[in-house]
Design a protein around this motif. Structure first.
Motif, PDB file in Angstrom:
ATOM      1  N   LEU A 289      -0.943  -8.719 -14.601  1.00 41.35           N
ATOM      2  CA  LEU A 289      -1.233  -7.295 -14.729  1.00 41.35           C
ATOM      3  C   LEU A 289      -2.299  -6.824 -13.742  1.00 41.35           C
ATOM      4  O   LEU A 289      -2.710  -5.671 -13.785  1.00 41.35           O
ATOM      5  N   ILE A 290      -2.760  -7.701 -12.838  1.00 48.12           N
ATOM      6  CA  ILE A 290      -3.773  -7.299 -11.855  1.00 48.12           C
ATOM      7  C   ILE A 290      -3.228  -6.152 -11.008  1.00 48.12           C
ATOM      8  O   ILE A 290      -2.153  -6.259 -10.414  1.00 48.12           O
ATOM      9  N   PRO A 291      -3.927  -5.023 -10.925  1.00 51.53           N
ATOM     10  CA  PRO A 291      -3.418  -3.885 -10.147  1.00 51.53           C
ATOM     11  C   PRO A 291      -3.448  -4.166  -8.648  1.00 51.53           C
ATOM     12  O   PRO A 291      -4.308  -4.905  -8.153  1.00 51.53           O
ATOM     13  N   GLN A 292      -2.507  -3.543  -7.936  1.00 50.25           N
ATOM     14  CA  GLN A 292      -2.405  -3.742  -6.490  1.00 50.25           C
ATOM     15  C   GLN A 292      -3.652  -3.242  -5.754  1.00 50.25           C
ATOM     16  O   GLN A 292      -3.990  -3.754  -4.683  1.00 50.25           O
ATOM     17  N   GLN A 293      -4.340  -2.240  -6.336  1.00 45.48           N
ATOM     18  CA  GLN A 293      -5.535  -1.716  -5.669  1.00 45.48           C
ATOM     19  C   GLN A 293      -6.607  -2.787  -5.508  1.00 45.48           C
ATOM     20  O   GLN A 293      -7.409  -2.740  -4.576  1.00 45.48           O
ATOM     21  N   ILE A 294      -6.645  -3.755  -6.419  1.00 49.10           N
ATOM     22  CA  ILE A 294      -7.605  -4.862  -6.328  1.00 49.10           C
ATOM     23  C   ILE A 294      -7.023  -5.993  -5.488  1.00 49.10           C
ATOM     24  O   ILE A 294      -7.710  -6.592  -4.653  1.00 49.10           O
TER      25      ILE A 294
ATOM     26  N   GLY B  12       2.617   5.615  -7.440  1.00 51.10           N
ATOM     27  CA  GLY B  12       1.473   5.843  -8.324  1.00 51.10           C
ATOM     28  C   GLY B  12       0.893   4.532  -8.797  1.00 51.10           C
ATOM     29  O   GLY B  12       1.289   3.456  -8.370  1.00 51.10           O
ATOM     30  N   THR B  13      -0.027   4.568  -9.717  1.00 55.20           N
ATOM     31  CA  THR B  13      -0.757   3.373 -10.141  1.00 55.20           C
ATOM     32  C   THR B  13      -0.607   3.065 -11.617  1.00 55.20           C
ATOM     33  O   THR B  13      -1.353   2.272 -12.169  1.00 55.20           O
ATOM     34  N   ASN B  14       0.363   3.696 -12.273  1.00 55.28           N
ATOM     35  CA  ASN B  14       0.544   3.426 -13.704  1.00 55.28           C
ATOM     36  C   ASN B  14       1.105   2.043 -13.920  1.00 55.28           C
ATOM     37  O   ASN B  14       2.121   1.672 -13.357  1.00 55.28           O
ATOM     38  N   GLY B  15       0.452   1.250 -14.728  1.00 52.28           N
ATOM     39  CA  GLY B  15       0.919  -0.105 -15.003  1.00 52.28           C
ATOM     40  C   GLY B  15       1.437  -0.231 -16.414  1.00 52.28           C
ATOM     41  O   GLY B  15       1.351   0.683 -17.228  1.00 52.28           O
TER      42      GLY B  15
ATOM     43  N   ILE C 280       0.836  -1.200   0.000  1.00 51.88           N
ATOM     44  CA  ILE C 280       0.000   0.000   0.000  1.00 51.88           C
ATOM     45  C   ILE C 280       0.869   1.248   0.000  1.00 51.88           C
ATOM     46  O   ILE C 280       0.597   2.223  -0.714  1.00 51.88           O
ATOM     47  N   GLU C 281       1.942   1.208   0.771  1.00 50.77           N
ATOM     48  CA  GLU C 281       2.870   2.344   0.817  1.00 50.77           C
ATOM     49  C   GLU C 281       3.519   2.574  -0.546  1.00 50.77           C
ATOM     50  O   GLU C 281       3.677   3.714  -1.004  1.00 50.77           O
ATOM     51  N   LYS C 282       3.911   1.476  -1.219  1.00 46.08           N
ATOM     52  CA  LYS C 282       4.519   1.604  -2.543  1.00 46.08           C
ATOM     53  C   LYS C 282       3.528   2.185  -3.548  1.00 46.08           C
ATOM     54  O   LYS C 282       3.892   2.977  -4.418  1.00 46.08           O
ATOM     55  N   MET C 283       2.252   1.766  -3.445  1.00 41.81           N
ATOM     56  CA  MET C 283       1.228   2.308  -4.347  1.00 41.81           C
ATOM     57  C   MET C 283       1.117   3.818  -4.171  1.00 41.81           C
ATOM     58  O   MET C 283       0.997   4.571  -5.138  1.00 41.81           O
TER      59      MET C 283
ATOM     60  N   VAL D 161      -4.602  -6.123  -3.051  1.00 39.06           N
ATOM     61  CA  VAL D 161      -4.350  -5.948  -1.617  1.00 39.06           C
ATOM     62  C   VAL D 161      -5.595  -6.180  -0.769  1.00 39.06           C
ATOM     63  O   VAL D 161      -5.563  -6.970   0.186  1.00 39.06           O
ATOM     64  N   PRO D 162      -6.742  -5.536  -1.044  1.00 43.13           N
ATOM     65  CA  PRO D 162      -7.910  -5.781  -0.178  1.00 43.13           C
ATOM     66  C   PRO D 162      -8.421  -7.219  -0.239  1.00 43.13           C
ATOM     67  O   PRO D 162      -8.891  -7.749   0.776  1.00 43.13           O
ATOM     68  N   VAL D 163      -8.328  -7.858  -1.411  1.00 41.56           N
ATOM     69  CA  VAL D 163      -8.777  -9.250  -1.522  1.00 41.56           C
ATOM     70  C   VAL D 163      -7.923 -10.162  -0.654  1.00 41.56           C
ATOM     71  O   VAL D 163      -8.431 -11.009   0.088  1.00 41.56           O
ATOM     72  N   VAL D 164      -6.595  -9.986  -0.720  1.00 42.78           N
ATOM     73  CA  VAL D 164      -5.697 -10.830   0.071  1.00 42.78           C
ATOM     74  C   VAL D 164      -5.856 -10.537   1.563  1.00 42.78           C
ATOM     75  O   VAL D 164      -5.832 -11.449   2.394  1.00 42.78           O
ATOM     76  N   LEU D 165      -6.048  -9.271   1.924  1.00 44.81           N
ATOM     77  CA  LEU D 165      -6.288  -8.929   3.330  1.00 44.81           C
ATOM     78  C   LEU D 165      -7.522  -9.643   3.866  1.00 44.81           C
ATOM     79  O   LEU D 165      -7.523 -10.168   4.985  1.00 44.81           O
ATOM     80  N   MET D 166      -8.578  -9.653   3.059  1.00 46.96           N
ATOM     81  CA  MET D 166      -9.815 -10.327   3.468  1.00 46.96           C
ATOM     82  C   MET D 166      -9.572 -11.826   3.647  1.00 46.96           C
ATOM     83  O   MET D 166     -10.022 -12.425   4.635  1.00 46.96           O
ATOM     84  N   LEU D 167      -8.846 -12.459   2.705  1.00 46.87           N
ATOM     85  CA  LEU D 167      -8.563 -13.889   2.803  1.00 46.87           C
ATOM     86  C   LEU D 167      -7.710 -14.195   4.034  1.00 46.87           C
ATOM     87  O   LEU D 167      -7.900 -15.220   4.697  1.00 46.87           O
ATOM     88  N   CYS D 168      -6.761 -13.318   4.345  1.00 47.29           N
ATOM     89  CA  CYS D 168      -5.925 -13.509   5.538  1.00 47.29           C
ATOM     90  C   CYS D 168      -6.775 -13.479   6.808  1.00 47.29           C
ATOM     91  O   CYS D 168      -6.603 -14.310   7.712  1.00 47.29           O
TER      92      CYS D 168
END
Length: 502
Positions: free
Chosen positions: A387-392, A227-230, A220-223, A394-401
């Motif tokens: 190519l999945i963006p980190q914005q999608i 920035g979010t350019n992929g 999240i800090e890196k994002m 991170v929250p999915v993995v947090l929820m699974l954790c």
């Protein structure tokens, strides 16, 4: 040996277990393909799903993730120039230039075949050396086991990239975490008058928090900073099978050498695929007749990198199964799976649970075959997944954790443990404190305390640790590893001071 291996092969060969291995391989490849996700993260996410499974099914699923994860890093490395996992860093050196000149399919195919052969060679190393080491360690008494665990912790701390004291501090914190709750004599320790702490911290929420949660906070800090350019890449990849077979035919010695290096380094506690990656790449370059081609898209560089990091899989199982000492962070989690199923890794495992040992052998072999087929047949989809963006993500993995931590005991307190240790892990990471020694301390802490108390109950004289040859040897190696690390740290600092700043 053949009897229990055939029985294990029968269990692993059932449609249900085979399906779990393939699912594990697919998830591992996906996890390895996404930059920043890593093999360890993939294993931690899958870990909770093994609770309701029998040991063979649970371990087979985890082995599939393990095998797939180590090979998955090549996808983003070749297509994006970004290693999906730290153990695929040197793959980028030659895989990405080859893709840039219009041969991404060739680079991916070479990497997949090298990963397959590396896994097979490492399984042979495991099958041969695992029982030998287990047989030798059958003579270990509490003094030897205590000294061996101390040596493993100091070795891991010493390999913490110039941060010996921080590595030792992390290992000490990990051991301290395991002292919460009742001890062997039913004395309550560090409960702070909280009933939930009387039984101590569960291993799973602590491991997920310290590593996965803290790493996601870092993402999240890196994002925020980057920035979010992929990148946009062409995922229409074609695999030139004949050319790949021709390339691999000229890489026999390189494949064997790199696989053996990966197996050996994987068997050393605290090293893993990243170290094997760089060592084998360096050796391949030194033995090459055309070293000037390295870094420009040569097949030799891809083979050295991928064969070695995949060979770590079998090598890392050697100390984990034979001695009960995890070879690296994913192996520490694998050891946690066995412990949760009531199985204690170590020399007795080969006698008490030979079918499970055989199932691990068989799962590695089947996983290697599944990895090749999945990578070659679904490479276009894996390239898109990378190519999945980190914005999608991170929250999915947090929820699974969080779901995984809660599923352990259906206890909300475990989610709080995950969150608290996630923040602690993030702060330690920001301070430059390595997290691997901490997790290893959590995994080995209870066994260290148990063996130490048992040794002192048998003989209260501490000097017994020095009068028994093997325990004295392990303690001497522990001291030597610390001294050598201090020497290396000072040498690096002198070189840095001698180098003029630009």
């Amino acid at each position: 040996m053949s009897d229990f291996f055939l029985q294990a092969l029968t269990e692993v060969g059932s449609p249900a277990v085979m399906g779990l291995i393939i699912l594990g391989v697919l998830f591992g490849i996906v996890g390895g393909s996404i930059p920043g996700f890593t093999v360890t993260m993939a294993i931690l996410v899958v870990f909770p799903f093994t609770f309701a499974m029998d040991p063979v099914s649970g371990v087979s699923l985890m082995v599939g993730v393990f095998v797939g994860g180590y090979s998955g890093g090549i996808v983003s490395g070749v297509m994006l120039g970004i290693p999906g996992t730290p153990s695929s860093i040197t793959t980028v050196y030659d895989g990405y230039p080859m893709a840039q000149r219009g041969e991404p399919g060739r680079a991916l195919g070479i990497g997949v075949m090298a990963s397959f052969l590396g896994t097979l060679i490492s399984v042979a190393v495991l099958v041969f050396f695992g029982p030998l080491i287990a047989s030798f360690s059958m003579n270990f008494r509490p003094w030897e086991i205590t000294a061996l665990i101390v040596f493993a912790l100091t070795l891991v701390a010493g390999l913490s990239n110039g941060a010996l004291l921080k590595g030792l501090l992390a290992a000490a914190i990990g051991l301290l975490i395991t002292t919460v709750g009742y001890d062997r004599n039913s004395n309550l320790r560090f409960d702070f008058d909280l009933p939930a702490l009387s039984s101590g911290f569960e291993m799973l929420p602590v491991m997920i928090g310290v590593f996965a949660f803290s790493q996601l906070l870092g993402n999240i800090e890196k994002m925020r900073d980057e920035g979010t350019n992929g990148k946009s890449v062409d995922t229409n990849v074609t695999i030139p099978y004949r050319l790949i077979m021709k390339d691999m035919a000229g890489q026999k010695l390189n494949t064997l050498r790199s696989s053996l290096i990966g197996s050996l380094i994987g068997a050393l506690p605290g090293t893993g695929g990243t170290v094997a990656n760089f060592v084998s790449y360096d050796q391949a370059k030194k033995f090459s007749r055309r070293p000037e081609e390295f870094g420009k898209g040569t097949p030799s560089g891809i083979v050295a990198s991928e064969a070695s990091n995949s060979a770590v899989a079998g090598g890392a199982f050697v100390p984990t199964l034979a001695l009960g000492i995890p070879g690296d962070l994913p192996m520490a989690i694998m050891m946690g799976v066995l412990i949760l199923h009531g199985i204690t890794p170590g020399p007795m495992m080969f006698e008490q649970n030979p079918v499970l040992v055989g199932a691990i052998y068989a799962s590695l072999l089947i996983g290697a075959i599944a990895m090749v087929l999945c990578n070659l047949l679904l490479v276009r989809w894996f390239a898109k997944i990378s190519l999945i963006p980190q914005q999608i993500l991170v929250p999915v993995v947090l929820m699974l954790c969080a779901i995984g931590a809660y599923a352990l005991n259906n206890n909300v307190f475990d989610i709080w443990v995950l969150f608290i240790f996630g923040v602690i892990g993030y702060l330690l990471w920001k301070a430059g404190v390595p997290l691997t020694p901490l997790i290893l301390g959590v995994v080995l802490g209870n066994n260290l305390e148990r063996q130490l108390f048992r040794a002192l109950e048998l003989d209260p004289n501490w000097l017994t640790f020095l009068t028994r040859p093997l325990s004295a040897l392990f303690l001497a190696l522990a001291v030597a590893s610390v001294v050598f690390s201090l020497y290396q740290d000072r040498k690096v600092k002198r070189l840095q001071q001698a180098t003029p700043s630009p």
